[in-house]
Write a protein that holds these residues in place. Structure first.
Motif, PDB file in Angstrom:
ATOM      1  N   LEU A  37      46.873 -56.735 -43.434  1.00  0.00           N
ATOM      2  CA  LEU A  37      46.218 -55.619 -42.751  1.00  0.00           C
ATOM      3  C   LEU A  37      44.704 -55.620 -42.891  1.00  0.00           C
ATOM      4  O   LEU A  37      44.002 -55.204 -41.981  1.00  0.00           O
ATOM      5  CB  LEU A  37      46.778 -54.294 -43.275  1.00  0.00           C
ATOM      6  N   ASN A  43      39.576 -56.976 -38.823  1.00  0.00           N
ATOM      7  CA  ASN A  43      41.000 -56.761 -38.984  1.00  0.00           C
ATOM      8  C   ASN A  43      41.281 -55.370 -39.543  1.00  0.00           C
ATOM      9  O   ASN A  43      42.203 -54.673 -39.105  1.00  0.00           O
ATOM     10  CB  ASN A  43      41.549 -57.821 -39.936  1.00  0.00           C
ATOM     11  N   LEU A  46      40.857 -52.868 -36.851  1.00  0.00           N
ATOM     12  CA  LEU A  46      42.019 -52.933 -35.965  1.00  0.00           C
ATOM     13  C   LEU A  46      43.184 -52.147 -36.570  1.00  0.00           C
ATOM     14  O   LEU A  46      43.869 -51.383 -35.877  1.00  0.00           O
ATOM     15  CB  LEU A  46      42.409 -54.398 -35.788  1.00  0.00           C
ATOM     16  N   THR A  47      43.382 -52.333 -37.880  1.00  0.00           N
ATOM     17  CA  THR A  47      44.472 -51.616 -38.555  1.00  0.00           C
ATOM     18  C   THR A  47      44.273 -50.120 -38.449  1.00  0.00           C
ATOM     19  O   THR A  47      45.202 -49.368 -38.140  1.00  0.00           O
ATOM     20  CB  THR A  47      44.521 -52.024 -40.032  1.00  0.00           C
ATOM     21  N   ALA A  50      45.050 -48.910 -35.031  1.00  0.00           N
ATOM     22  CA  ALA A  50      46.496 -48.894 -34.797  1.00  0.00           C
ATOM     23  C   ALA A  50      47.131 -47.706 -35.491  1.00  0.00           C
ATOM     24  O   ALA A  50      47.986 -47.014 -34.919  1.00  0.00           O
ATOM     25  CB  ALA A  50      47.112 -50.195 -35.291  1.00  0.00           C
ATOM     26  N   LEU A  51      46.700 -47.434 -36.727  1.00  0.00           N
ATOM     27  CA  LEU A  51      47.258 -46.290 -37.456  1.00  0.00           C
ATOM     28  C   LEU A  51      46.965 -44.990 -36.713  1.00  0.00           C
ATOM     29  O   LEU A  51      47.823 -44.110 -36.611  1.00  0.00           O
ATOM     30  CB  LEU A  51      46.673 -46.239 -38.870  1.00  0.00           C
ATOM     31  N   VAL A  53      46.520 -44.601 -33.500  1.00  0.00           N
ATOM     32  CA  VAL A  53      47.382 -44.534 -32.326  1.00  0.00           C
ATOM     33  C   VAL A  53      48.780 -44.072 -32.717  1.00  0.00           C
ATOM     34  O   VAL A  53      49.344 -43.147 -32.118  1.00  0.00           O
ATOM     35  CB  VAL A  53      47.448 -45.910 -31.632  1.00  0.00           C
TER      36      VAL A  53
ATOM     37  N   SER B 119      48.198 -61.743 -33.388  1.00  0.00           N
ATOM     38  CA  SER B 119      47.169 -61.427 -34.371  1.00  0.00           C
ATOM     39  C   SER B 119      47.697 -61.605 -35.794  1.00  0.00           C
ATOM     40  O   SER B 119      48.896 -61.505 -36.053  1.00  0.00           O
ATOM     41  CB  SER B 119      46.706 -59.995 -34.143  1.00  0.00           C
ATOM     42  N   ASN B 120      46.764 -61.866 -36.735  1.00  0.00           N
ATOM     43  CA  ASN B 120      47.161 -61.968 -38.146  1.00  0.00           C
ATOM     44  C   ASN B 120      47.533 -60.608 -38.690  1.00  0.00           C
ATOM     45  O   ASN B 120      48.181 -60.502 -39.721  1.00  0.00           O
ATOM     46  CB  ASN B 120      45.996 -62.505 -38.984  1.00  0.00           C
ATOM     47  N   ASN B 121      47.058 -59.575 -38.003  1.00  0.00           N
ATOM     48  CA  ASN B 121      47.279 -58.222 -38.463  1.00  0.00           C
ATOM     49  C   ASN B 121      48.722 -57.820 -38.189  1.00  0.00           C
ATOM     50  O   ASN B 121      49.150 -57.708 -37.047  1.00  0.00           O
ATOM     51  CB  ASN B 121      46.314 -57.303 -37.727  1.00  0.00           C
ATOM     52  N   TRP B 122      49.467 -57.578 -39.284  1.00  0.00           N
ATOM     53  CA  TRP B 122      50.900 -57.318 -39.153  1.00  0.00           C
ATOM     54  C   TRP B 122      51.159 -56.084 -38.310  1.00  0.00           C
ATOM     55  O   TRP B 122      51.977 -56.092 -37.397  1.00  0.00           O
ATOM     56  CB  TRP B 122      51.481 -57.123 -40.552  1.00  0.00           C
ATOM     57  N   LEU B 123      50.409 -55.008 -38.584  1.00  0.00           N
ATOM     58  CA  LEU B 123      50.637 -53.736 -37.907  1.00  0.00           C
ATOM     59  C   LEU B 123      50.400 -53.881 -36.412  1.00  0.00           C
ATOM     60  O   LEU B 123      51.214 -53.448 -35.579  1.00  0.00           O
ATOM     61  CB  LEU B 123      49.704 -52.685 -38.502  1.00  0.00           C
ATOM     62  N   VAL B 124      49.274 -54.530 -36.063  1.00  0.00           N
ATOM     63  CA  VAL B 124      48.926 -54.650 -34.655  1.00  0.00           C
ATOM     64  C   VAL B 124      49.951 -55.508 -33.912  1.00  0.00           C
ATOM     65  O   VAL B 124      50.410 -55.168 -32.813  1.00  0.00           O
ATOM     66  CB  VAL B 124      47.509 -55.238 -34.500  1.00  0.00           C
ATOM     67  N   LEU B 127      53.073 -53.526 -33.379  1.00  0.00           N
ATOM     68  CA  LEU B 127      52.846 -52.486 -32.370  1.00  0.00           C
ATOM     69  C   LEU B 127      52.951 -53.079 -30.975  1.00  0.00           C
ATOM     70  O   LEU B 127      53.568 -52.503 -30.064  1.00  0.00           O
ATOM     71  CB  LEU B 127      51.459 -51.873 -32.593  1.00  0.00           C
TER      72      LEU B 127
END
Lengths: 432, 410
Positions: A37, A43, A46-47, A50-51, A53, B119-124, B127
């Protein structure tokens, strides 16, 4: 110089030090968070986005979902119970669920018939979907269409029996004559089936349906999600053999047959399904004999089947093209004729390659069955937009109804796609 | 020693038509031709009889008769005294408009979602996986209706904007989101070069196209210079200049002004009104098809082997350049063919406009005109002809583009 160990070596450890756990930043939740994350500044941003949203979506939907009211009889009552709080009015589902599932005209006392049809459908498709089951069950699969027809439409039992008889006699003729020459068996089988149907049609007495065991239900009384399921299952299963035939025709060396198939496929793929449904609803009647009345359900089935057959044909053509030429040559060198080579060598491999594509078409087709609501058939979407939202009790409950429809379709379509992925893994014979 | 002789000529027998491979294909084709001719004759005969019984004939005269219905959303002048043909033209332009807009936005959504899913971002990435699965597995008709419902039931009416302390306000005083549609400022020319507004806009378009080709020339010149000298001249300033200077100059000469929508009477006046049905159709088609495009993009990027990224990195390229110069050009070859089918799908799915009352060709020619005139056969045939032509043109254009990006092999 001293000989004593204690003089030359200052300290010797007597035992091993127990391993200590890795630092917090190198293991467990923290490491996972850092790797997945927050591995870099962008990054991390971005996290956080996303949170936000997710929070915004949940903040709106969760109270709506959990404050839901299930036991009122109209929207106004719902609003009184909610008393200004945010909450869904799921009462519309509990009150109208039978309309959503069966349409508003199907006689309520006969709901067990489509229900039984659905249960038997699951039994019938099981041996097709899971081939570890005993092969004898395929006999039931073959009988199922006739049973389901009789259950859902009712009427005289003679009609499905004679239809079945035609298929059986045709199959027997094919088995007997097809051994020496495929063409003789094929055309002989079709001719025999046609004769049986013509003779059987004359045998059924006039008005046999009036005092039948199961009371007849006309097609226009079908509706709701049942209609979507029926259209989807019927059209997919009919379009699969038609699609295979079209794909083989398109690969054929015979120019005339090839061009008929090419024109058919390209024409159907070039127009939207809605125009084909218009053809079914306003135009197709002109092409039937003047005294014949072909009901709308059958006309829609014809057009949707043609539509999906064209798409399936293209998918299978891809599978055929992906086979190495050596497979065709090997079949020739074994001395197999065309039908044998196709049935035993080419099609099993080509169909295996085309599974993902065929499933795509099937899922797309099932979703497209909602379009029949445009030509005023009351399927699930048609029921929601028509009778239910127009009623005085439930005028204005959009989200609950549309959400329910979306959920039903999601469950079925997602299930089909998960099954196809399982099947692909199961059939993977190239151990890569 | 033996001599080869021709095998003896077998006399022709009737059974050879089925058993001899030389004649069999001819036999089958003859049977197919006869069956085809018979079915065409049968269907045509039924058609003629039915038409005669109904007292109808095939005639396209109705296209010239006054249509008598109004169309809300339109790109060209139209009123209810114009002909059915004109109404069909309005429908065609509306279909092309929504298909064009949806193709652009669906591509944007799809590329963003497809890249983010890797993406490397797990959450994204999770989603985006949820987005793709949800939108792919629910019928587009339901999405169109849901978004149309948001447009009409959830947004405030124009009345809410009235009064000293209004319940809703315009965004930035420029955009108004109401349940009748979205109002945005309309650009227009005070002192246009031509009398007609359309011609002025065509002039703007021509200038932009000219700038596009000039930029291509500049890039080609820079590449040539680079190949000759090894140094790439800086082109950013020139490119910006070529794009902006002629455009701004033209805008000043023609006197660009904006008409801001304002609340007058019961409704907003002025500005461009984008009706609720158009937005519902546009947005729904974009997010629905975007989910499919996302999968194509993901597959395309995953099809490029990791060695390519590593080799490019070993050459010392920066990540942005690796994406632009190495990965994307190769991935495009995989992405474009399925993208063509998605564009075709958007165009065909735009016929669902009839469900929300957007006046596309299916709603005008296939809906109201068909119902008013009862000319079912003619209307449906014209409808099919239009969609067939549109499909062919789209696939032709995209195939030309595909040919330009595909792997050049000797």
């Amino acid at each position: 110089m001293s000989d004593k160990t204690s003089d030359s070596i200052a300290f010797v450890a007597k035992g091993t030090i127990p391993p200590s756990p890795p630092p917090a930043s190198q293991a467990g939740v923290v490491k996972w968070l850092r790797d997945n994350l927050f591995s870099s500044v962008p990054n991390g941003i971005l996290t956080l986005v996303a949170l936000t949203v997710i929070y915004l979506v949940l903040q709106k939907t969760v109270p709506w979902l959990f404050n839901g009211v299930w036991t009122t009889t109209s929207l106004n009552e719902c609003r009184e119970v909610l008393d200004g709080k945010v909450g869904a009015c799921f009462s519309v589902l509990t009150e109208r669920w039978h309309q959503l599932l069966y349409g508003f005209k199907y006689p309520a006392e006969y709901y067990w018939r489509p229900n039984l049809g659905l249960v038997l459908l699951l039994v019938a498709v099981a041996p097709v979907l899971f081939f570890d089951l005993p092969r004898k069950m395929l006999i039931f699969t073959g009988l199922y269409p006739f049973i389901a027809f009789w259950l859902i439409w009712g009427g005289t039992i003679m009609a499905p029996i004679i239809a079945l008889l035609g298929f059986v006699v045709g199959g027997v003729v094919f088995q007997v004559y097809g051994r020496s020459s495929f063409a003789a068996g094929f055309f002989g089988g079709i001719a025999a089936a046609l004769i049986i149907w013509a003779l059987g049609g004359m045998l059924i007495p006039e008005g046999a349906s009036e005092n039948a065991m199961l009371e007849a239900v006309p097609s226009r009384d079908l509706g709701g999600f049942m209609l979507n399921l029926m259209l989807g299952v019927t059209c997919v299963s009919l379009s699969l053999p038609l699609g295979i035939a079209l794909a083989l025709g398109r690969q054929s060396d015979m120019p005339l047959i090839k061009w008929i198939c090419v024109i058919f496929i390209e024409f159907v793929r070039g127009v939207p399904l809605i125009t084909l449904l218009f053809v079914a609803s306003v135009m197709l009647a002109y092409f039937f004999p003047p005294d014949a009345t072909v009901d709308l359900f059958l006309r829609v089935v014809i057009m949707i089947t043609m539509f999906s057959a064209a798409y399936i044909a293209e998918v299978i053509r891809g599978g055929l093209a992906a086979l190495p030429k050596g497979q065709y040559e090997a079949a020739d060198s074994l001395g197999l004729d065309y039908p044998q080579a196709m049935r035993l060598i080419i099609l099993p491999q080509a169909l295996k390659i085309s599974i993902p594509g065929i499933v795509n078409v099937a899922v797309g087709l099932f979703k497209d069955t909602t379009l029949v609501s445009v030509i005023s058939m009351f399927d699930l979407v048609g029921m929601i937009r028509g009778p239910i939202l127009a009623s005085t009790e439930w005028n204005g409950v959009y989200w609950e109804l549309l959400g329910f429809a979306a959920l039903l379709f999601f469950v079925v379509c997602y299930g089909i796609s998960q099954y196809s992925q399982w099947l692909e893994r199961r059939l993977a014979t190239d151990h890569r | 020693m033996s001599t080869l002789t021709d095998p003896p000529q077998e006399p022709f027998r009737l059974s050879m038509l089925v058993n001899d491979t030389r004649y069999r294909s001819l036999t089958f084709q003859a049977i197919a031709a006869i069956l085809l001719a018979l079915s065409i004759w049968y269907l045509g005969n039924n058609l003629i009889q039915n038409l005669r019984a109904a007292g109808l004939n095939i005639s396209y005269d109705f296209l010239g008769n006054p249509a008598g219905y109004d169309i809300n959303q339109r790109l060209v002048e139209y009123d209810n005294q114009d002909s059915h043909g004109r109404a069909a033209l309005v429908g065609i332009l509306n279909t092309l408009l929504v298909a064009f807009l949806a193709c652009i936005t669906a591509t944007i959504f799809g590329v963003i979602a497809g890249v983010l899913r890797l993406s490397n971002n797990w959450l994204v990435s999770k989603l985006m996986a949820v987005y793709v699965e949800i939108f792919r597995n629910i019928p587009v008709l339901i999405w169109i209706i849901i978004i149309f419902t948001i447009m009409t039931a959830a947004l405030p009416g124009p009345r809410a904007f009235r009064g000293d302390d209004p319940a809703s306000t315009m965004v930035l005083d420029l955009f108004a989101f109401t349940n009748r549609g979205v109002y945005i400022p309309m650009p227009w020319f005070e002192s246009g070069i031509f009398a007609s507004a359309t011609m002025n806009w065509l002039l703007v378009l021509a200038v932009l196209v000219g700038s596009f080709f000039a930029t291509r020339k500049i890039e080609a010149w820079a590449t040539q210079k680079q190949e000759a000298t090894g140094e790439r001249p800086k082109t950013l300033a020139m490119v910006l200049g070529v794009w902006l200077v002629p455009f701004l100059l033209l805008m000043v000469i023609m006197g660009l002004t904006w008409e801001i929508p304002a609340l007058k009477g019961f409704n907003f006046q002025g500005g461009i009104k984008i009706g609720g049905p158009l937005i519902a159709l546009w947005f729904a088609l974009s997010i629905y098809t975007g989910a499919f495009i996302a999968e194509n993009v993901r597959a395309g990027i995953q099809a490029i082997s990791k060695g390519q990224t590593e080799a490019a990195a070993a050459l010392g390229l920066r990540p942005g350049r690796i994406m632009n110069l190495v990965i994307l050009p190769q991935a495009l070859r995989v992405i474009i063919p399925p993208l063509i089918s998605q564009y075709l799908n958007i165009t065909k799915n735009s016929s669902l406009a009839i469900a929300v009352g957007y006046a596309d060709i299916t709603a005008t020619l296939g809906g109201i005109t068909l119902n008013q005139t009862g000319r079912a056969i003619e209307c449906v045939l014209l409808l099919m002809l239009f969609y067939l032509t549109a499909s062919l043109v789209i696939s032709m254009v995209m195939n030309i583009y595909n040919a330009s990006v595909k792997l050049k092999e000797r």
